[in-house]
Scaffold this motif. Structure first.
Motif, short mmCIF file in Angstrom:
data_model
loop_
_atom_site.label_atom_id
_atom_site.label_comp_id
_atom_site.label_asym_id
_atom_site.label_seq_id
_atom_site.Cartn_x
_atom_site.Cartn_y
_atom_site.Cartn_z
N ILE A 95 0.86 -1.19 0.00
CA ILE A 95 0.00 0.00 0.00
C ILE A 95 0.90 1.24 0.00
O ILE A 95 1.92 1.27 0.68
N PHE A 117 -2.97 4.77 -2.17
CA PHE A 117 -4.12 4.62 -1.28
C PHE A 117 -4.68 5.97 -0.82
O PHE A 117 -5.88 6.20 -0.79
N ARG A 135 -6.09 3.67 8.62
CA ARG A 135 -7.02 3.34 7.54
C ARG A 135 -6.36 2.41 6.52
O ARG A 135 -7.00 1.49 5.98
N GLU A 138 -6.52 -1.13 7.76
CA GLU A 138 -7.80 -1.79 7.51
C GLU A 138 -7.85 -2.32 6.08
O GLU A 138 -8.33 -3.42 5.83
N ARG A 139 -7.36 -1.48 5.14
CA ARG A 139 -7.33 -1.90 3.74
C ARG A 139 -6.41 -3.10 3.57
O ARG A 139 -6.73 -4.05 2.83
N GLU A 142 -8.08 -6.29 4.65
CA GLU A 142 -9.03 -6.76 3.64
C GLU A 142 -8.31 -7.48 2.51
O GLU A 142 -8.79 -8.52 2.01
#
Length: 503
Positions: A95, A117, A135, A138-139, A142
């Protein structure tokens, strides 16, 4: 100067059980900003490295794995946008967060369109950085869940193949395809140990492209000592570049191997095979997470190999038992001793003459060895009667094919042999038994057994007559070709048997 502390933490000790982001690379040519962000994130428990431009950052990313890159946009040598494009080529689950000044917000938005991101505007507080990182975390979770779901699906496909009784080659095919998807390897290779010669033999390979120059460089077999030396502690091995040791036991030295994952397949802590993933493209190195994925698949493949071997041993035991029973049946009668093996020999001659596949020939020979097993239910005095059987005795004799079918039917792996055994007394013109089938209605294997069985019976002594000569038996086959015997099968047998007789 690059503050890369990644090598202070050995890869072997990095947890593969990631619940979220663990490793972060901060890239900024302003060293004070990079240092502040790095120290803050380290205080939150993250492992952090820094680089002063995109070029240096890319070198770090090609030698180790990171979950998150926080990069400035404006930097010398290679700016943040160029770095972002290179990160997208690495195919890792990385990311990216961009750092930007007010004057470059439009550029930051463009970066997000290219895969970043999010972005943070300078000047910023460390809390702003932390909010975006949370944040991103969290991505990341997933993404990991998606990967795990794909792994689970692939493992389910393998489990289905194993439970459905698929053969090893089918299980290997499913496994290799799944591994290629999950690990993103240029090549996959599976070696299995041959217990007879103690060599690990190459069983299957999978490639992204067979046109690549390295696709033919795989070693075909490896001695047991070399494998044990490579896997000193029976653990999976992940190596890159100059750190790669003994690659020549798997692939020729001339190959441009960049990264390798080698996993021993183990049963009861003994190595029964090796599963390898190879990367030949510069900059494409495997990660600890990919090693873990390969390890999961290797466990399933090892279990499949062991299950199949146990099943094969059980099959072989059953076959030997049935063949022993058939041999014992023939041994009680001096006239039929060895008959089934002669029928097998003649059947193989016919099958090869017809150009049948090896698996078909093996099935026909298996049926030949068991074709008279139903005679175990027939009174021995009737079988050895020196004169012609009366109608009642003949009807009882004919029941041997039904008895044979009943004996073999419960054994699933012999099911394909049943039609050959059951119909080998059918006549080509439909006047045989048990169902009066004719021509192509009779399985080809049964038509082959009919000719082979009759020829051996005619050329062997029986209680009611002496053996016919070879020539007389051939004459009988010709006489009844097209009525009792399939004419094509008969012609092939005569041609092949005469050819062998003249040698």
């Amino acid at each position: 100067m690059i503050q890369n502390n990644a090598y202070l933490l050995k890869k072997e000790y990095i947890s593969a059980e990631k619940g979220g982001i663990e490793r972060i690379l901060v890239v900024d040519d302003e060293e004070n900003i990079a240092e502040v962000v790095s120290l803050f994130l380290k205080s939150k428990g993250y492992f952090v490295s820094t680089a002063k431009n995109g070029e240096d950052a890319l070198k770090i990313l090609k030698e180790d794995y990171y979950d998150l890159v926080i990069s400035d946009i404006r930097m010398p040598k290679m700016d943040g946008l160029a770095l972002l494009k290179e990160i997208n080529k690495l195919k890792g689950n990385i990311i990216t967060i961009m750092l930007t000044g007010f004057a470059t917000i439009d550029t930051a938005v463009d970066a997000m369109k290219s895969g970043a991101f999010d972005y943070v505007v300078k000047p910023f507080s460390v809390n702003e950085i932390m909010h975006v990182v949370e944040r991103a975390d969290e991505r990341f979770k997933e993404m990991i869940e998606g990967i795990q779901l794909k792994e689970t699906t692939s493992l389910y496909d393998m489990s289905e193949a194993i439970s459905s009784g698929s053969n090893l080659n089918e299980i290997f095919r499913i496994g290799i395809n799944a591994i290629s998807r999950e690990v993103d390897a240029d090549a996959i290779a599976l070696y299995l140990k041959n217990e007879k010669n103690r060599l690990f033999e190459l069983k299957i390979r999978g490639f992204k492209s067979k046109n690549e120059k390295w696709s033919e460089g795989f070693i075909k077999s490896i001695d047991e000592n070399s494998v044990n030396k490579f896997f000193k502690d029976n653990r999976a091995v992940l190596m890159h570049g100059k750190d790669i040791l003994m690659p020549e036991i798997f692939i020729e030295r001339r190959s441009s191997l960049v990264s390798i994952i080698a996993v021993p397949l183990k049963i009861n802590n003994k190595i029964i095979g090796v599963l390898n993933a190879y990367s030949f493209k510069r900059g494409h190195i495997f990660t600890e997470g990919q090693k873990k994925s390969l390890l999961i698949f290797s466990n399933s493949i090892a279990a499949a190999v062991e299950t199949t071997r146990l099943y094969d041993n059980l099959q072989q035991t059953f076959k030997e038992t049935m063949l022993g029973l058939a041999a014992a049946l023939e041994a009680r009668d001096k006239y039929t001793k060895g008959h089934s093996y002669k029928v097998c020999e003649y059947s193989q001659i016919i099958a090869e003459g017809l150009g049948l596949a090896q698996n078909e020939i093996s099935l026909i020979c298996q049926a030949a060895k068991l074709h008279d097993i139903g005679k175990i239910g027939i009174d021995n005095s009737a079988l050895n009667k020196p004169e012609k059987l009366n109608k009642d005795e003949h009807d009882k004799f004919k029941s041997h094919i039904t008895i044979g079918k009943q004996i073999i039917q419960p054994i699933s792996f012999l099911s394909e042999a049943i039609p050959l055994i059951y119909y080998h007394h059918e006549f080509f013109n439909g006047s045989g038994y048990p169902e009066g089938k004719k021509g192509d209605e009779i399985p080809l294997g049964a038509r082959i057994l009919q000719v082979a069985d009759a020829f051996d019976a005619m050329t062997s002594d029986r209680p009611y007559r002496k053996a016919l000569s070879h020539e007389a038996a051939i004459s009988e086959l010709k006489k009844f070709s097209g009525t009792q015997f399939d004419p094509v099968v008969t012609e092939v047998f005569i041609k092949e048997i005469e050819k062998r007789k003249s040698v």
